[in-house]
Design a protein around this motif. Structure first.
Motif, PDB file in Angstrom:
ATOM      1  N   PRO A 137      60.307  30.821  30.008  1.00 53.05           N
ATOM      2  CA  PRO A 137      60.750  31.493  31.025  1.00 53.05           C
ATOM      3  C   PRO A 137      59.907  31.871  31.986  1.00 53.05           C
ATOM      4  N   LEU A 138      58.435  31.970  31.672  1.00 53.17           N
ATOM      5  CA  LEU A 138      57.521  32.364  32.634  1.00 53.17           C
ATOM      6  C   LEU A 138      57.239  31.264  33.707  1.00 53.17           C
ATOM      7  N   ASP A 139      57.351  29.781  33.238  1.00 50.67           N
ATOM      8  CA  ASP A 139      57.450  28.867  34.252  1.00 50.67           C
ATOM      9  C   ASP A 139      58.608  29.216  35.509  1.00 50.67           C
ATOM     10  N   ALA A 140      59.685  29.506  34.719  1.00 50.23           N
ATOM     11  CA  ALA A 140      61.097  29.627  35.718  1.00 50.23           C
ATOM     12  C   ALA A 140      60.615  30.874  36.661  1.00 50.23           C
ATOM     13  N   ILE A 141      60.176  31.965  35.874  1.00 49.67           N
ATOM     14  CA  ILE A 141      59.888  33.037  36.751  1.00 49.67           C
ATOM     15  C   ILE A 141      58.942  32.736  37.743  1.00 49.67           C
ATOM     16  N   GLY A 142      57.869  32.109  37.505  1.00 52.72           N
ATOM     17  CA  GLY A 142      56.710  31.841  38.410  1.00 52.72           C
ATOM     18  C   GLY A 142      57.028  31.049  39.364  1.00 52.72           C
TER      19      GLY A 142
END
Length: 465
Positions: free
Chosen positions: A195-200
């Protein structure tokens, strides 16, 4: 055509790896897991080895010496002379090495094998040497594995090195298992932090002003901290979008509502009698009304260009002729505009642009340059260049005081004025460069600002489409 290599690829691989680890939580977590696993394995192996090494000397030595006495009896058959046949039978049955040196029998169970480290003294002695008759080593090692028969034969027992190497393959299996566990940990951490990729990506969209697409996680239920963070950022994005929409709506409403009374005020001002007493006030009022009209037009144009899909009326335009036309128009309000230097190559290609918007861009840049270089020794300059992959570049440079370096990044923000050298008293409200940036972005180009020392340089790239 030469291949262009990016600066990142020119860096050494070690530096790229360090940079990747420093900027990746996933890699750092996996490295922590790997180092923890290696440390635990090392602690276990060293601890077990030390416990065995220190413990067997005191506890297992009597048992081992008794066992070696039985091995000697098996080799001698209960007598005093070693028998090769019995020694061969013993080495076939057990993973042992037997070295016999004496007046009657000289035999090695593994003549092609170097003396294994099991026969080396671990307590400060020398390595055994059967050929010279020196079985050497410390007294402890001699007492445990070395025996001397009554007829003068020396027998030394050891562990078959080849057999030990076969069994030591389990260490390689353990290392492979450790690497497999590390890979599984990497996959799990990657899945956990995906999810960090999507959040970034969502944060980048919000930073660019695109709030229409919320952050979506690639899972049906995400109730952990990352899911909560994504939800908070989506809420924040919607709040910012509503705030910006409200601001745009207010600016548009005010701008539209001001146009009618402003038009009436200009009409009434033009109807004033032209007398020596009234003309100065009349001209000053007309200048102020014209400035208000320009401000309202810039506000409306900025809101139109700030949308994601700004409509452009592209046409093929002679950019040099367009710049000379803007220069002539500016001479009405700025007599110093006659001194503007325009530098353009003879083979400058025609540009496929929105002429109205680019004329607004050039006008704002030249107006800004004239306003802030009124006392400069050199007039503003306009340089037109063709880009390598098509398109054109416009650079406008003045010879004024410039701006502080720490404020350059904010020069293209709406209503930003850096210091007293570029304030409202010198003209302008901080929309000129903002409009230039919007026009460049609407054409798919860029707008960069730097101190030219002296003066300020604004470079606009308009790619070909």
């Amino acid at each position: 055509m030469n291949k262009v290599v990016s600066p990142a690829k020119k860096e050494p691989w070690a530096k790229r790896c360090v940079h990747a680890v420093a900027h990746s939580i996933k890699l750092r977590l996996v490295l922590v897991f790997l180092l923890l696993a290696v440390a635990m394995t090392g602690v276990f192996v060293v601890g077990a080895q030390r416990a065995f090494t220190l413990g067997w000397k005191e506890a297992a030595r009597p048992l081992l010496m008794d066992y070696v006495d039985h091995l000697e009896n098996d080799v001698t058959g209960g007598g005093s002379t070693p028998q090769v046949a019995l020694a061969q039978a013993l080495t076939r049955k057990l993973p042992l090495t037997v070295y016999i040196q004496g007046p009657l029998v000289q035999w090695e169970s593994h003549p092609g094998q170097s003396i294994p480290y099991w026969m080396r003294d671990r307590w400060g002695g020398r390595q055994a040497d059967p050929e010279s008759g020196d079985w050497g080593g410390g007294q402890d090692w001699q007492n445990i594995l070395k025996r001397t028969t009554a007829d003068g034969h020396t027998i030394v027992f050891g562990i078959d090195e080849a057999s030990f190497q076969r069994k030591s393959r389990s260490f390689g299996v353990a290392i492979g298992a450790l690497l497999l566990l590390t890979m599984l940990a990497w996959l799990y951490v990657r899945r956990l932090l995906r999810p960090l990729d999507a959040i970034g990506a969502g944060a980048k969209r919000f930073g660019a002003g695109n709030f229409s697409e919320p952050i979506e996680l690639n899972c049906k239920v995400r109730a952990d901290e990352l899911g909560q963070l994504a939800g908070v950022m989506n809420t924040m994005g919607q709040d910012i979008r509503q705030m910006l929409d409200a601001k745009r709506g207010l600016l548009l409403a005010i701008s539209h509502e001001l146009r009618s009374p402003l038009t009436r005020a200009r009409l009434n001002t033009e109807l004033l009698p032209e007398t020596p007493e009234v003309n100065p006030q009349r001209d000053a009022l007309m200048r102020d009304l014209q400035e208000m009209a320009s401000l309202i037009s810039d506000l409306l144009e900025s809101e139109r260009l700030a949308t994601q899909h700004a409509a452009l009326n592209r046409e093929t335009v002679d950019l040099a002729a367009l710049v000379f036309g803007v220069k002539q128009d500016l001479q009405v309000r700025h007599p110093a505009a006659a001194g503007i230097v325009v530098v353009a190559p003879d083979d400058l290609p025609s540009a496929h642009i929105d002429a109205t918007r680019v004329r607004l861009l050039v006008r704002n840049l030249l107006d800004n340059a004239l306003r802030h270089s009124a006392d400069a020794a050199q007039p503003p300059e306009v340089h037109l260049r063709s880009l390598e992959h098509g398109g054109v570049e416009i650079e406008v440079r003045d010879s004024g005081p410039g701006v502080p370096e720490d404020q350059l990044s904010r020069m293209a923000e709406p209503f930003f004025r850096p210091d007293t050298a570029r304030t409202r008293s010198a003209g302008g409200v901080g929309l000129g460069l903002y409009l230039c940036k919007l026009v460049a972005h609407a054409h798919g180009g860029t707008c960069s600002i730097r101190n030219a020392k002296p003066g300020l340089s604004v470079v606009v790239n308009l790619p070909a489409h």
